[in-house]
Design a protein around this motif. Structure first.
Motif, PDB file in Angstrom:
ATOM      1  N   LEU A  51     -34.434 -62.426 -51.196  1.00 21.72           N
ATOM      2  CA  LEU A  51     -34.239 -61.578 -52.377  1.00 21.72           C
ATOM      3  C   LEU A  51     -32.864 -61.840 -52.969  1.00 21.72           C
ATOM      4  O   LEU A  51     -31.862 -61.818 -52.248  1.00 21.72           O
ATOM      5  N   ASP A  52     -32.852 -62.107 -54.282  1.00 23.66           N
ATOM      6  CA  ASP A  52     -31.593 -62.127 -55.000  1.00 23.66           C
ATOM      7  C   ASP A  52     -31.166 -60.656 -55.081  1.00 23.66           C
ATOM      8  O   ASP A  52     -31.973 -59.795 -55.465  1.00 23.66           O
ATOM      9  N   TRP A  53     -29.919 -60.351 -54.727  1.00 22.34           N
ATOM     10  CA  TRP A  53     -29.575 -58.950 -54.459  1.00 22.34           C
ATOM     11  C   TRP A  53     -28.113 -58.725 -54.807  1.00 22.34           C
ATOM     12  O   TRP A  53     -27.228 -58.835 -53.967  1.00 22.34           O
ATOM     13  N   HIS A  54     -27.886 -58.451 -56.103  1.00 23.96           N
ATOM     14  CA  HIS A  54     -26.510 -58.457 -56.585  1.00 23.96           C
ATOM     15  C   HIS A  54     -25.896 -57.066 -56.668  1.00 23.96           C
ATOM     16  O   HIS A  54     -26.510 -56.148 -57.205  1.00 23.96           O
ATOM     17  N   VAL A  55     -24.667 -56.974 -56.151  1.00 27.88           N
ATOM     18  CA  VAL A  55     -23.878 -55.755 -56.326  1.00 27.88           C
ATOM     19  C   VAL A  55     -22.822 -56.044 -57.403  1.00 27.88           C
ATOM     20  O   VAL A  55     -22.843 -55.460 -58.481  1.00 27.88           O
ATOM     21  N   GLY A  59     -18.807 -63.377 -61.568  1.00 30.81           N
ATOM     22  CA  GLY A  59     -19.009 -64.406 -62.581  1.00 30.81           C
ATOM     23  C   GLY A  59     -20.426 -64.944 -62.713  1.00 30.81           C
ATOM     24  O   GLY A  59     -20.707 -65.796 -63.548  1.00 30.81           O
ATOM     25  N   HIS A  60     -21.356 -64.454 -61.908  1.00 33.60           N
ATOM     26  CA  HIS A  60     -22.754 -64.888 -61.967  1.00 33.60           C
ATOM     27  C   HIS A  60     -23.446 -64.274 -63.195  1.00 33.60           C
ATOM     28  O   HIS A  60     -24.300 -64.899 -63.804  1.00 33.60           O
ATOM     29  N   PHE A  61     -23.030 -63.075 -63.560  1.00 32.79           N
ATOM     30  CA  PHE A  61     -23.577 -62.402 -64.745  1.00 32.79           C
ATOM     31  C   PHE A  61     -22.702 -62.735 -65.950  1.00 32.79           C
ATOM     32  O   PHE A  61     -21.479 -62.792 -65.850  1.00 32.79           O
ATOM     33  N   VAL A  76     -27.913 -60.139 -66.723  1.00 33.48           N
ATOM     34  CA  VAL A  76     -27.907 -59.274 -65.534  1.00 33.48           C
ATOM     35  C   VAL A  76     -29.322 -59.221 -64.947  1.00 33.48           C
ATOM     36  O   VAL A  76     -30.304 -59.053 -65.674  1.00 33.48           O
ATOM     37  N   HIS A  77     -29.423 -59.450 -63.637  1.00 31.06           N
ATOM     38  CA  HIS A  77     -30.741 -59.479 -62.984  1.00 31.06           C
ATOM     39  C   HIS A  77     -30.600 -59.075 -61.518  1.00 31.06           C
ATOM     40  O   HIS A  77     -29.533 -59.226 -60.918  1.00 31.06           O
ATOM     41  N   CYS A  78     -31.697 -58.612 -60.956  1.00 32.74           N
ATOM     42  CA  CYS A  78     -31.781 -58.330 -59.516  1.00 32.74           C
ATOM     43  C   CYS A  78     -30.574 -57.570 -58.981  1.00 32.74           C
ATOM     44  O   CYS A  78     -29.977 -57.944 -57.967  1.00 32.74           O
TER      45      CYS A  78
HETATM   46 ZN   LIG Z   1     -28.798 -64.151 -59.207  1.00 29.95          ZN
END
Ligand SMILES: [Zn+2]
Length: 202
Positions: A51-55, A59-61, A76-78
């Motif tokens: 699972l992609d699971w971002h807090v 810099g990914h978003f 913005v995702h996951c």
């Molecule tokens: Zn991601």
């Protein structure tokens, strides 16, 4: 020794099917994986999901007011704990024995960057230090020799997961029909790169 095979199902999450980063074949692939599981799950000693699971994934978003480049910056995702991060309903998760989450505080594409999701409440989990076991160790502990990789997206997280699997020493296969790409050209490039690394495409 006879092969011991594991199936790694990568990121079949709402945001990657019909959410903020939807893929054209995502829904079809989620259903196809479920159908594959109903006929072929018994080929596998273990079946896991990532699972992609971002807090706050550094810099990914994409920054507010800018356009994502769909290579390093993304809409913005996951986001951890949101609807978009849940598995797509057409994916039958009943055979999935363990989940590995990745990307909490860094961009992460490979499931091998993930860690075993603990079996307690999300609110508590967000507070504790995340030092749980990684996917490579988990598979090695179970004497896995062969890894099949399916899921979303072919040209990003499936590719990264399969490359890491192969370099960790597992005989790795990507099942093309059970993967959804961001773009068809991206998928073709990914398959070339995977083949060059010794990964089988079936
Ligand atoms: Zn991601």
């Amino acid at each position: 020794m006879s092969p011991r095979r594991a199936l790694v199902i990568v990121d079949v999450q709402k945001d990657f099917v019909d959410g903020s980063l939807g893929t054209a074949r995502g829904a079809e692939v989620a259903a196809a994986i479920s159908s594959f599981l109903s006929s072929d799950a018994n080929k596998y000693a273990h079946i896991v999901g990532t699972l992609d699971w971002h807090v706050d994934p550094a810099g990914h978003f994409v920054a507010a007011g800018e356009q994502p480049d769909y290579s390093e910056t993304w809409p913005v995702h996951c986001v951890a704990g949101t609807e978009g991060a849940t598995t797509y309903p057409a994916l039958d998760t009943s055979a999935i024995e363990a989940w590995f989450r990745k990307g909490e505080f860094t961009p992460a594409y490979s499931g091998f960057e993930g860690h075993l999701a603990p079996a307690f409440a999300e609110a508590d989990w967000l507070k504790v230090e995340r030092k749980t076991i990684g996917l490579e160790q988990w598979l090695q502990d179970r004497k896995i020799s062969h890894v099949d990789v399916v899921g979303i997206a072919t040209d990003f997280c499936v590719k990264a997961t399969a490359l890491d699997s192969q370099s960790a020493g597992f005989h790795t296969t990507v099942i093309e029909q059970l993967c959804a790409p961001v773009s068809d050209e991206g998928a073709q490039e990914a398959f070339a790169e995977l083949r060059a690394a010794g990964v089988l495409i079936s």
